[in-house]
Design a protein around this motif. Structure first.
Motif, PDB file in Angstrom:
ATOM      1  N   GLU A  73       0.833  -1.208   0.000  1.00 20.49           N
ATOM      2  CA  GLU A  73       0.000   0.000   0.000  1.00 20.49           C
ATOM      3  C   GLU A  73       0.863   1.252   0.000  1.00 20.49           C
ATOM      4  OE1 GLU A  73      -2.466  -0.489   3.435  1.00 20.49           O
ATOM      5  OE2 GLU A  73      -3.795  -1.927   2.449  1.00 20.49           O
ATOM      6  N   GLU A  74       1.937   1.258   0.801  1.00 20.73           N
ATOM      7  CA  GLU A  74       2.838   2.408   0.833  1.00 20.73           C
ATOM      8  C   GLU A  74       3.509   2.607  -0.522  1.00 20.73           C
ATOM      9  OE1 GLU A  74       5.558   1.696   4.013  1.00 20.73           O
ATOM     10  OE2 GLU A  74       4.090   2.176   5.566  1.00 20.73           O
ATOM     11  N   MET A  75       3.922   1.502  -1.138  1.00 23.06           N
ATOM     12  CA  MET A  75       4.552   1.608  -2.446  1.00 23.06           C
ATOM     13  C   MET A  75       3.553   2.105  -3.486  1.00 23.06           C
ATOM     14  SD  MET A  75       7.679   1.101  -2.114  1.00 23.06           S
ATOM     15  CE  MET A  75       8.109   1.107  -3.830  1.00 23.06           C
ATOM     16  N   GLN A  76       2.304   1.664  -3.378  1.00 21.27           N
ATOM     17  CA  GLN A  76       1.281   2.112  -4.323  1.00 21.27           C
ATOM     18  C   GLN A  76       1.062   3.621  -4.190  1.00 21.27           C
ATOM     19  OE1 GLN A  76      -0.106   0.099  -6.616  1.00 21.27           O
ATOM     20  NE2 GLN A  76      -1.095   1.874  -7.499  1.00 21.27           N
ATOM     21  N   THR A  77       0.969   4.122  -2.951  1.00 18.67           N
ATOM     22  CA  THR A  77       0.794   5.567  -2.769  1.00 18.67           C
ATOM     23  C   THR A  77       2.024   6.318  -3.266  1.00 18.67           C
ATOM     24  OG1 THR A  77       1.600   5.435  -0.488  1.00 18.67           O
ATOM     25  CG2 THR A  77      -0.777   5.330  -0.810  1.00 18.67           C
ATOM     26  N   HIS A  78       3.201   5.765  -3.036  1.00 16.85           N
ATOM     27  CA  HIS A  78       4.436   6.405  -3.506  1.00 16.85           C
ATOM     28  C   HIS A  78       4.446   6.482  -5.032  1.00 16.85           C
ATOM     29  CE1 HIS A  78       8.631   7.563  -3.571  1.00 16.85           C
ATOM     30  NE2 HIS A  78       8.886   6.578  -4.436  1.00 16.85           N
ATOM     31  N   VAL A  79       4.093   5.374  -5.684  1.00 16.50           N
ATOM     32  CA  VAL A  79       4.057   5.351  -7.154  1.00 16.50           C
ATOM     33  C   VAL A  79       3.001   6.324  -7.664  1.00 16.50           C
ATOM     34  CG1 VAL A  79       3.449   3.901  -9.134  1.00 16.50           C
ATOM     35  CG2 VAL A  79       5.003   3.038  -7.386  1.00 16.50           C
ATOM     36  N   ASN A  80       1.848   6.365  -7.018  1.00 14.84           N
ATOM     37  CA  ASN A  80       0.798   7.301  -7.438  1.00 14.84           C
ATOM     38  C   ASN A  80       1.264   8.747  -7.314  1.00 14.84           C
ATOM     39  OD1 ASN A  80      -0.948   5.238  -8.064  1.00 14.84           O
ATOM     40  ND2 ASN A  80      -2.041   5.317  -6.114  1.00 14.84           N
ATOM     41  N   LYS A  82       4.398   9.792  -7.416  1.00  8.38           N
ATOM     42  CA  LYS A  82       5.406  10.021  -8.456  1.00  8.38           C
ATOM     43  C   LYS A  82       4.743  10.218  -9.820  1.00  8.38           C
ATOM     44  CE  LYS A  82       9.366   9.786  -6.367  1.00  8.38           C
ATOM     45  NZ  LYS A  82      10.361  10.834  -6.437  1.00  8.38           N
ATOM     46  N   MET A  83       3.739   9.392 -10.096  1.00  7.94           N
ATOM     47  CA  MET A  83       3.050   9.519 -11.379  1.00  7.94           C
ATOM     48  C   MET A  83       2.335  10.863 -11.482  1.00  7.94           C
ATOM     49  SD  MET A  83       3.713   6.978 -13.257  1.00  7.94           S
ATOM     50  CE  MET A  83       2.477   7.151 -14.522  1.00  7.94           C
ATOM     51  N   SER A  84       1.738  11.294 -10.396  1.00  7.35           N
ATOM     52  CA  SER A  84       1.066  12.590 -10.390  1.00  7.35           C
ATOM     53  C   SER A  84       2.071  13.710 -10.630  1.00  7.35           C
ATOM     54  CB  SER A  84       0.356  12.788  -9.052  1.00  7.35           C
ATOM     55  OG  SER A  84      -0.200  14.065  -8.977  1.00  7.35           O
ATOM     56  N   THR A  85       3.216  13.628  -9.945  1.00  7.91           N
ATOM     57  CA  THR A  85       4.267  14.635 -10.128  1.00  7.91           C
ATOM     58  C   THR A  85       4.750  14.639 -11.574  1.00  7.91           C
ATOM     59  OG1 THR A  85       4.956  14.323  -7.841  1.00  7.91           O
ATOM     60  CG2 THR A  85       6.518  15.404  -9.299  1.00  7.91           C
ATOM     61  N   LEU A  86       4.981  13.468 -12.126  1.00  6.11           N
ATOM     62  CA  LEU A  86       5.428  13.365 -13.511  1.00  6.11           C
ATOM     63  C   LEU A  86       4.388  13.943 -14.457  1.00  6.11           C
ATOM     64  CD1 LEU A  86       7.529  12.315 -15.521  1.00  6.11           C
ATOM     65  CD2 LEU A  86       6.299  10.142 -15.511  1.00  6.11           C
ATOM     66  N   HIS A  87       3.124  13.653 -14.181  1.00  9.45           N
ATOM     67  CA  HIS A  87       2.043  14.176 -15.020  1.00  9.45           C
ATOM     68  C   HIS A  87       2.047  15.712 -14.999  1.00  9.45           C
ATOM     69  CE1 HIS A  87      -1.810  14.302 -17.036  1.00  9.45           C
ATOM     70  NE2 HIS A  87      -2.308  15.034 -16.048  1.00  9.45           N
ATOM     71  N   HIS A  88       2.169  16.294 -13.809  1.00 11.08           N
ATOM     72  CA  HIS A  88       2.206  17.759 -13.694  1.00 11.08           C
ATOM     73  C   HIS A  88       3.425  18.333 -14.405  1.00 11.08           C
ATOM     74  CE1 HIS A  88      -1.281  18.084 -11.198  1.00 11.08           C
ATOM     75  NE2 HIS A  88      -0.782  17.294 -10.257  1.00 11.08           N
ATOM     76  N   GLU A  89       4.573  17.661 -14.258  1.00 13.78           N
ATOM     77  CA  GLU A  89       5.778  18.152 -14.929  1.00 13.78           C
ATOM     78  C   GLU A  89       5.626  18.093 -16.444  1.00 13.78           C
ATOM     79  OE1 GLU A  89       9.074  15.950 -13.407  1.00 13.78           O
ATOM     80  OE2 GLU A  89       9.054  17.002 -11.491  1.00 13.78           O
TER      81      GLU A  89
END
Length: 158
Positions: A73-80, A82-89
């Motif tokens: 669950e922690e890894m899933q939130t971390h990946v989410n 990161k993906m959100s940050t990448l999407h914004h970038e």
């Protein structure tokens, strides 16, 4: 003994001989019963120990399962994140590309220059503060650990 002479009859002492054998067999029987009871006790103890080990194994298994679930669950939130940050970038990069196609207006240039100037001032202030800290550390180190005045011959004794 003489071979030719007839054997002399001895009085019957067979009862005494059989009572010794009977007593010996009774002792062996009691020893065997004692060993059986000891083995039965040890068997019960070992079965209890095995059952305890199985309970501990199940507990450890469930604990590891819970830890793995929490970790996933922690890894899933971390990946989410990161993906959100990448999407914004990526969105920001697309916006910058669109802005590059259009020449920057004076307001955007002033805004960027203001940010650059402010960051330069902050870096200069940070550098000055770190220099003060470094100087204070130098003074503290020289005051705390002054050079030792060695007495001649002191190193040779140690």
């Amino acid at each position: 003994r003489d071979v030719g002479r007839p054997a002399v009859a001895t009085p019957p002492s067979g009862v005494k001989m059989f009572s010794d054998v009977h007593r010996y067999l009774n002792q062996r029987h009691s020893d065997i019963q004692w060993l059986r009871s000891m083995h039965a006790r040890k068997d019960v103890q070992r079965k209890e120990a095995i059952a305890e080990c199985q309970r501990q194994l199940e507990h450890d298994k469930s604990e590891r399962s819970a830890q793995m679930k929490k970790f996933s669950e922690e890894m899933q939130t971390h990946v989410n994140r990161k993906m959100s940050t990448l999407h914004h970038e990526l969105e920001d990069a697309d916006m910058m590309m669109m802005n590059k196609e259009n020449p920057m207006n004076a307001h955007d240039r002033r805004k960027l220059q203001f940010q650059i100037d402010r960051m330069s001032k902050e870096l200069a202030a940070m550098r000055a503060g770190l220099n003060l800290v470094a100087d204070a550390m130098d003074v503290m180190c020289t005051d705390s650990y002054p050079a030792r005045n060695l007495i001649p011959g002191e190193d040779e004794e140690a």
